[in-house]
Design a protein around this motif. Sequence first.
Motif, PDB file in Angstrom:
ATOM      1  N   PHE A 143       0.792  -1.224   0.000  1.00  0.00           N
ATOM      2  CA  PHE A 143       0.000   0.000   0.000  1.00  0.00           C
ATOM      3  C   PHE A 143       0.826   1.275   0.000  1.00  0.00           C
ATOM      4  CE2 PHE A 143      -3.176  -2.989   1.896  1.00  0.00           C
ATOM      5  CZ  PHE A 143      -3.963  -3.053   0.768  1.00  0.00           C
ATOM      6  N   ASP A 144       2.081   1.211   0.475  1.00  0.00           N
ATOM      7  CA  ASP A 144       2.919   2.409   0.494  1.00  0.00           C
ATOM      8  C   ASP A 144       4.380   2.057   0.207  1.00  0.00           C
ATOM      9  OD1 ASP A 144       3.834   4.990   0.759  1.00  0.00           O
ATOM     10  OD2 ASP A 144       3.076   5.279   2.794  1.00  0.00           O
ATOM     11  N   PRO A 145       4.651   1.586  -1.014  1.00  0.00           N
ATOM     12  CA  PRO A 145       6.029   1.171  -1.330  1.00  0.00           C
ATOM     13  C   PRO A 145       7.032   2.311  -1.208  1.00  0.00           C
ATOM     14  CG  PRO A 145       4.681   1.227  -3.321  1.00  0.00           C
ATOM     15  CD  PRO A 145       3.758   1.423  -2.160  1.00  0.00           C
ATOM     16  N   GLU A 146       6.622   3.546  -1.508  1.00  0.00           N
ATOM     17  CA  GLU A 146       7.543   4.678  -1.416  1.00  0.00           C
ATOM     18  C   GLU A 146       8.038   4.848   0.013  1.00  0.00           C
ATOM     19  OE1 GLU A 146       9.605   8.093  -1.041  1.00  0.00           O
ATOM     20  OE2 GLU A 146       7.657   8.017  -0.059  1.00  0.00           O
ATOM     21  N   ALA A 147       7.135   4.790   0.979  1.00  0.00           N
ATOM     22  CA  ALA A 147       7.526   4.942   2.389  1.00  0.00           C
ATOM     23  C   ALA A 147       8.437   3.796   2.827  1.00  0.00           C
ATOM     24  CB  ALA A 147       6.296   5.009   3.281  1.00  0.00           C
ATOM     25  N   ILE A 148       8.114   2.581   2.420  1.00  0.00           N
ATOM     26  CA  ILE A 148       8.934   1.425   2.813  1.00  0.00           C
ATOM     27  C   ILE A 148      10.339   1.548   2.230  1.00  0.00           C
ATOM     28  CG2 ILE A 148       9.182  -1.078   2.555  1.00  0.00           C
ATOM     29  CD1 ILE A 148       7.047  -0.200   4.598  1.00  0.00           C
ATOM     30  N   LEU A 149      10.435   1.979   0.986  1.00  0.00           N
ATOM     31  CA  LEU A 149      11.756   2.145   0.367  1.00  0.00           C
ATOM     32  C   LEU A 149      12.521   3.320   0.967  1.00  0.00           C
ATOM     33  CD1 LEU A 149      10.769   1.359  -3.312  1.00  0.00           C
ATOM     34  CD2 LEU A 149      12.258  -0.022  -1.838  1.00  0.00           C
ATOM     35  N   ARG A 150      11.815   4.304   1.477  1.00  0.00           N
ATOM     36  CA  ARG A 150      12.454   5.452   2.115  1.00  0.00           C
ATOM     37  C   ARG A 150      12.929   5.098   3.524  1.00  0.00           C
ATOM     38  NH1 ARG A 150       9.419   8.705   4.927  1.00  0.00           N
ATOM     39  NH2 ARG A 150       7.615   8.384   3.598  1.00  0.00           N
ATOM     40  N   LEU A 151      12.128   4.314   4.258  1.00  0.00           N
ATOM     41  CA  LEU A 151      12.411   4.031   5.665  1.00  0.00           C
ATOM     42  C   LEU A 151      13.297   2.801   5.889  1.00  0.00           C
ATOM     43  CD1 LEU A 151       8.816   4.650   7.062  1.00  0.00           C
ATOM     44  CD2 LEU A 151      10.819   6.147   7.305  1.00  0.00           C
ATOM     45  N   GLY A 152      13.267   1.879   4.959  1.00  0.00           N
ATOM     46  CA  GLY A 152      14.010   0.637   5.152  1.00  0.00           C
ATOM     47  C   GLY A 152      15.135   0.480   4.143  1.00  0.00           C
ATOM     48  N   PRO A 153      16.057  -0.410   4.427  1.00  0.00           N
ATOM     49  CA  PRO A 153      17.215  -0.633   3.553  1.00  0.00           C
ATOM     50  C   PRO A 153      16.942  -1.656   2.449  1.00  0.00           C
ATOM     51  CG  PRO A 153      17.457  -1.943   5.527  1.00  0.00           C
ATOM     52  CD  PRO A 153      16.168  -1.161   5.683  1.00  0.00           C
ATOM     53  N   PHE A 154      15.737  -1.621   1.899  1.00  0.00           N
ATOM     54  CA  PHE A 154      15.291  -2.645   0.955  1.00  0.00           C
ATOM     55  C   PHE A 154      15.806  -2.396  -0.455  1.00  0.00           C
ATOM     56  CE2 PHE A 154      12.058  -2.433   4.301  1.00  0.00           C
ATOM     57  CZ  PHE A 154      12.123  -3.737   4.763  1.00  0.00           C
ATOM     58  N   ASP A 155      16.066  -3.488  -1.171  1.00  0.00           N
ATOM     59  CA  ASP A 155      16.434  -3.404  -2.579  1.00  0.00           C
ATOM     60  C   ASP A 155      15.194  -3.195  -3.437  1.00  0.00           C
ATOM     61  OD1 ASP A 155      19.333  -3.868  -2.439  1.00  0.00           O
ATOM     62  OD2 ASP A 155      18.711  -5.777  -1.563  1.00  0.00           O
ATOM     63  N   PHE A 156      14.104  -3.856  -3.061  1.00  0.00           N
ATOM     64  CA  PHE A 156      12.831  -3.619  -3.734  1.00  0.00           C
ATOM     65  C   PHE A 156      11.687  -4.133  -2.878  1.00  0.00           C
ATOM     66  CE2 PHE A 156      14.200  -7.641  -5.718  1.00  0.00           C
ATOM     67  CZ  PHE A 156      13.065  -8.439  -5.656  1.00  0.00           C
ATOM     68  N   VAL A 157      10.485  -3.835  -3.330  1.00  0.00           N
ATOM     69  CA  VAL A 157       9.260  -4.170  -2.617  1.00  0.00           C
ATOM     70  C   VAL A 157       8.418  -5.069  -3.515  1.00  0.00           C
ATOM     71  CG1 VAL A 157       7.054  -3.164  -1.867  1.00  0.00           C
ATOM     72  CG2 VAL A 157       9.200  -2.056  -1.246  1.00  0.00           C
ATOM     73  N   VAL A 158       7.793  -6.079  -2.927  1.00  0.00           N
ATOM     74  CA  VAL A 158       6.826  -6.897  -3.646  1.00  0.00           C
ATOM     75  C   VAL A 158       5.455  -6.275  -3.431  1.00  0.00           C
ATOM     76  CG1 VAL A 158       5.645  -9.138  -3.682  1.00  0.00           C
ATOM     77  CG2 VAL A 158       8.134  -9.037  -3.537  1.00  0.00           C
ATOM     78  N   LEU A 159       4.736  -6.096  -4.522  1.00  0.00           N
ATOM     79  CA  LEU A 159       3.400  -5.508  -4.494  1.00  0.00           C
ATOM     80  C   LEU A 159       2.358  -6.620  -4.598  1.00  0.00           C
ATOM     81  CD1 LEU A 159       4.155  -2.681  -7.071  1.00  0.00           C
ATOM     82  CD2 LEU A 159       4.123  -2.465  -4.571  1.00  0.00           C
ATOM     83  N   GLY A 160       1.523  -6.748  -3.597  1.00  0.00           N
ATOM     84  CA  GLY A 160       0.476  -7.772  -3.640  1.00  0.00           C
ATOM     85  C   GLY A 160       1.025  -9.152  -3.356  1.00  0.00           C
ATOM     86  N   GLU A 161       0.467 -10.118  -4.045  1.00  0.00           N
ATOM     87  CA  GLU A 161       0.842 -11.508  -3.822  1.00  0.00           C
ATOM     88  C   GLU A 161       2.286 -11.739  -4.265  1.00  0.00           C
ATOM     89  OE1 GLU A 161      -2.318 -12.235  -6.353  1.00  0.00           O
ATOM     90  OE2 GLU A 161      -3.662 -12.978  -4.800  1.00  0.00           O
ATOM     91  N   GLY A 162       3.043 -12.427  -3.441  1.00  0.00           N
ATOM     92  CA  GLY A 162       4.466 -12.559  -3.697  1.00  0.00           C
ATOM     93  C   GLY A 162       4.898 -13.780  -4.473  1.00  0.00           C
ATOM     94  N   GLU A 163       3.983 -14.689  -4.743  1.00  0.00           N
ATOM     95  CA  GLU A 163       4.393 -15.940  -5.380  1.00  0.00           C
ATOM     96  C   GLU A 163       5.160 -15.721  -6.681  1.00  0.00           C
ATOM     97  OE1 GLU A 163       1.077 -17.073  -2.614  1.00  0.00           O
ATOM     98  OE2 GLU A 163       1.531 -15.365  -3.895  1.00  0.00           O
ATOM     99  N   ARG A 164       4.571 -15.041  -7.633  1.00  0.00           N
ATOM    100  CA  ARG A 164       5.236 -14.842  -8.925  1.00  0.00           C
ATOM    101  C   ARG A 164       6.500 -13.998  -8.803  1.00  0.00           C
ATOM    102  NH1 ARG A 164       0.516 -12.735 -11.244  1.00  0.00           N
ATOM    103  NH2 ARG A 164      -1.013 -14.355 -11.400  1.00  0.00           N
ATOM    104  N   PRO A 165       6.454 -12.828  -8.126  1.00  0.00           N
ATOM    105  CA  PRO A 165       7.681 -12.026  -8.037  1.00  0.00           C
ATOM    106  C   PRO A 165       8.843 -12.749  -7.343  1.00  0.00           C
ATOM    107  CG  PRO A 165       5.783 -10.705  -7.405  1.00  0.00           C
ATOM    108  CD  PRO A 165       5.301 -12.115  -7.565  1.00  0.00           C
ATOM    109  N   LEU A 166       8.548 -13.504  -6.293  1.00  0.00           N
ATOM    110  CA  LEU A 166       9.631 -14.196  -5.592  1.00  0.00           C
ATOM    111  C   LEU A 166      10.188 -15.352  -6.409  1.00  0.00           C
ATOM    112  CD1 LEU A 166       8.371 -14.058  -1.910  1.00  0.00           C
ATOM    113  CD2 LEU A 166      10.113 -12.649  -3.019  1.00  0.00           C
TER     114      LEU A 166
END
Length: 186
Positions: A77-100
Motif C-alpha cells: 500500500f505504500d512502497p515509497e515509504a517502505i523504500l524510504r524508511l528501510g534498507p530494501f532493494d525492492f518491494v513486492v506488491l500484492g501476492e508474492g508468489e510470482r515475483p519471488l
Amino acid sequence: MAGVLEAADFRVSVFDPNSCEGSPREALRNVLARDEWNVVGISTTGMTLQHDLELAHVARLLAPQAVLIAGGMEATFDPEAILRLGPFDFVVLGEGERPLLETGKRLRVGASLAGIPGTAFRGTDGQVHCSPQPALNHTELRASIFAVPYEKMPYPAYWRRLEKSYRVHELSVRAEREALLEIGRA
C-alpha cells in the motif's frame, strides 16, 4: 511463500518474530549468523512496521550481500515509504508468489532483478517505479494454498508466547474465562 518457493527447489528458512524465544532482534541475529543468505524477505504491516523495519536493518547489517525484499500489506500500500524508511532493494506488491519465484530464477542465472512484475524499486532518478502484476488466478491461488507447509509452523511456541504475554493462566478461573472470551472477540 515458503511452500511455493520450496516446491520450485529453492532452499527456504522462515523466521517468525512472534514465535521466537527472547528478543526477536537477537533471535534474527542468531539465524542470520548460521548461514550465508542470498535473499532476505521481511513482511510488513502497519501495526508492526516499527519492528519490521528494525529487523530489516538488522538483516542488512548481518547479510549485506543479500537482496533485501519487503512484502506484506504496508509494502503493497505504500512502497515509497517502505523504500524510504528501510534498507530494501525492492518491494513486492500484492501476492508474492510470482515475483519471488522470478527473483529466484533470475538470481540463479545472474540476471538483473529490474522490472520484475509485481515489484517496486527506487530508480537512479530517485523515483519509485512500480511494475504491476495481475492477481493470482484460481489455479495459482489453489496451488499456493496447498503448498503452505503447515506441519513446519511452530504453533506451540506461538501460543506459549501469546499465553505468556497475556498471562492467561495466572488469572482466577472467572477472570481467565472472561479473558478468553475477550480474546475470542478480537
